[in-house]
Motif scaffolding. Structure first.
Motif, PDB file in Angstrom:
ATOM      1  N   TRP A 128      75.164   7.709  48.981  1.00 23.42           N
ATOM      2  CA  TRP A 128      74.367   9.054  48.583  1.00 23.42           C
ATOM      3  C   TRP A 128      75.592   9.095  47.546  1.00 23.42           C
ATOM      4  CZ3 TRP A 128      70.619  11.105  46.141  1.00 23.42           C
ATOM      5  CH2 TRP A 128      71.000  12.902  45.587  1.00 23.42           C
ATOM      6  N   ALA A 162      68.592   6.223  48.411  1.00 20.39           N
ATOM      7  CA  ALA A 162      67.015   7.122  47.624  1.00 20.39           C
ATOM      8  C   ALA A 162      66.347   6.799  46.642  1.00 20.39           C
ATOM      9  CB  ALA A 162      68.405   8.509  46.798  1.00 20.39           C
ATOM     10  N   ASN A 163      66.468   5.247  46.196  1.00 20.46           N
ATOM     11  CA  ASN A 163      66.610   4.686  45.107  1.00 20.46           C
ATOM     12  C   ASN A 163      65.803   3.243  45.308  1.00 20.46           C
ATOM     13  OD1 ASN A 163      69.054   2.681  45.584  1.00 20.46           O
ATOM     14  ND2 ASN A 163      68.602   2.932  43.528  1.00 20.46           N
ATOM     15  N   ASN A 217      64.028   8.642  40.181  1.00 23.74           N
ATOM     16  CA  ASN A 217      65.908   9.263  40.750  1.00 23.74           C
ATOM     17  C   ASN A 217      66.367   7.914  39.396  1.00 23.74           C
ATOM     18  OD1 ASN A 217      64.424  10.033  43.064  1.00 23.74           O
ATOM     19  ND2 ASN A 217      66.490   8.633  43.828  1.00 23.74           N
ATOM     20  N   TYR A 236      72.253   8.869  40.983  1.00 22.23           N
ATOM     21  CA  TYR A 236      71.603   9.848  42.251  1.00 22.23           C
ATOM     22  C   TYR A 236      72.556   8.794  43.174  1.00 22.23           C
ATOM     23  CZ  TYR A 236      68.276  12.679  41.196  1.00 22.23           C
ATOM     24  OH  TYR A 236      67.617  14.155  40.977  1.00 22.23           O
ATOM     25  N   ASP A 280      66.733   4.120  35.303  1.00 24.89           N
ATOM     26  CA  ASP A 280      66.066   4.633  36.644  1.00 24.89           C
ATOM     27  C   ASP A 280      64.800   4.114  37.127  1.00 24.89           C
ATOM     28  OD1 ASP A 280      64.695   3.857  34.727  1.00 24.89           O
ATOM     29  OD2 ASP A 280      64.283   5.898  33.396  1.00 24.89           O
TER      30      ASP A 280
END
Length: 411
Positions: A116, A168-169, A354, A358, A370
């Motif tokens: 992260w 997170a992705n 995201n 990130y 993204d």
């Protein structure tokens, strides 16, 4: 063994969640929809504070906080003394990192490629000036952090291993337990960012062998924003000297200030009692439902969504690995993730978008700018999967037509 969740069970929980009547919510990895009971716990405490005085109403909040601590400990297979409450996952992680002490030239930190960005920023802010190094652990061919590569990187200069368990992705699940085995064998502090695991996956800190684990409560746990859980292993406390303390974390005793001998050395005396009441209710709900039952509901839904999105022309699923959590990442040819998110929002569908900021190491390694992220909760039902898939198919078809039109103009 607890019986599996049924559609009727889920519909009953949706009926107790006001947001489910308003939106089709696939952004639980960002922030989930709180239950009416969690909202009531917060507002009831606020009303009591307004009527009786905030300090005078603190007793009820204290009881809720200790209930939350006990439930969090049970959720983690930890003890209440190993649980601290912080205002965010980043705040908890940052305090624990700062408590590791001074860094020296040549010190090494080993991180997963999916780390992260907030954790990376904290590390770089401190160690770069000291001449220490942050090194990325290579990945296996499937994109998961390589345990074998990590084992070969270990030497006496490694002072920390940090892992984002579920990034997170995307939905990849990194081998957190195997990495913990290496950290324990070499006596190296091991931090786990469990932000996207908390509330949707079983977390057993004994099996993980981690020294620190953190997660924001606003995600799959459905707690209020501004609350997070921080686990610090009791036997590892001697490693951590907080850079600042107050009357709670280092109370005055006799003629000196003594730092607490539990995880609350990372707490401060000023806290939102109302938010802790909401957190207490969210934790109680998660335990009542059962994490295993939650996991068994969300994984098939996520798998179904992943497979159906992959079948849409112009849509590319970006999830790595073979074992997947309840996050599905994808891109649509010719259209930015933010625009896809906006298009879906206009249809009453919430997703996340995201960018590189990130998860910079992983996004740059894969050449991605993204991704769109759809995250599944036990609040989601199969019919909502249909709604999302149909909407993404329409957006992808429209984008393809636009691309074809541009090509015709050029030719």
């Amino acid at each position: 063994m607890s019986r599996a969740l049924t559609l009727a069970d889920v519909q009953a929980m949706r009926a107790k969640t006001p947001g489910c009547a308003q939106v089709v919510h696939f952004n639980h990895a960002g922030a989930s929809l709180p239950s009416a009971a969690t909202l009531d716990a917060i507002t009831s405490q606020l009303r009591l504070e307004a009527q009786s005085g905030p300090m005078e109403a603190s007793m009820q909040g204290t009881q809720a906080a200790e209930s939350a601590r006990a439930n969090a400990a049970a959720l983690f297979n930890a003890t209440p003394a190993e649980i601290a409450f912080t205002s965010s996952g980043s705040a908890g992680w940052g305090m624990a990192f700062a408590a590791l002490g001074r860094w020296q030239a040549g010190d090494r930190i080993l991180v997963g490629r999916h780390e992260w960005a907030g954790n990376l920023a904290t590390m770089h802010h401190v160690v770069d000036a000291a001449g220490a190094h942050i090194e990325t652990i290579p990945c296996e061919d499937d994109g998961t952090v390589s345990v074998r590569a990590l084992d070969n990187m270990i030497d006496s200069r490694v002072r920390l291993i940090a892992l984002t368990w579920v990034p997170a992705n995307g939905g990849v699940i990194n081998p957190a337990e195997a990495i913990g085995d290496i950290a324990r064998r070499h006596g190296i502090p091991y931090f786990i960012d469990a932000g996207q695991a908390l509330g949707q996956m079983r977390i057993d800190v004994q099996a993980l062998n981690c020294d620190v684990l953190k997660g924001a409560a606003r995600k799959f746990l459905r707690g209020p924003r501004g609350t997070a859980l921080l686990y610090v292993k009791q036997s590892s406390l001697k490693r951590f000297a907080p850079p600042y303390v107050d009357v709670l974390s280092a109370p005055f005793a006799g003629d000196t200030f003594s730092i607490r001998d539990d995880a609350r050395r990372f707490e401060t005396s000023e806290v939102s009692t109302a938010l802790l009441c909401g957190l207490s209710n969210a934790l109680a709900e998660a335990r009542e439902i059962g994490i295993d039952r939650i996991e068994n509901w969300v994984r098939p839904l996520a798998r179904n969504l992943r497979e159906r999105l992959a079948a849409i022309p112009g849509v590319v699923v970006r999830d790595l690995g073979h074992a997947h959590a309840a996050l599905v990442s994808f891109t649509v040819d010719g259209i930015a993730a933010a625009e896809v998110k906006s298009e879906l929002a206009s249809r009453g569908i919430n997703v996340g978008a995201n960018g590189v900021a990130y998860t910079p190491l992983d996004m740059q390694a894969r050449g991605l700018t993204d991704i769109v992220r759809a995250s599944i909760s036990y609040l989601n039902v199969p019919g909502e999967i249909d709604i999302l898939v149909d909407a993404v198919a329409e957006i992808a078809a429209s984008s393809a037509q636009r691309i074809d039109g541009v090509r015709e103009c050029i030719s």
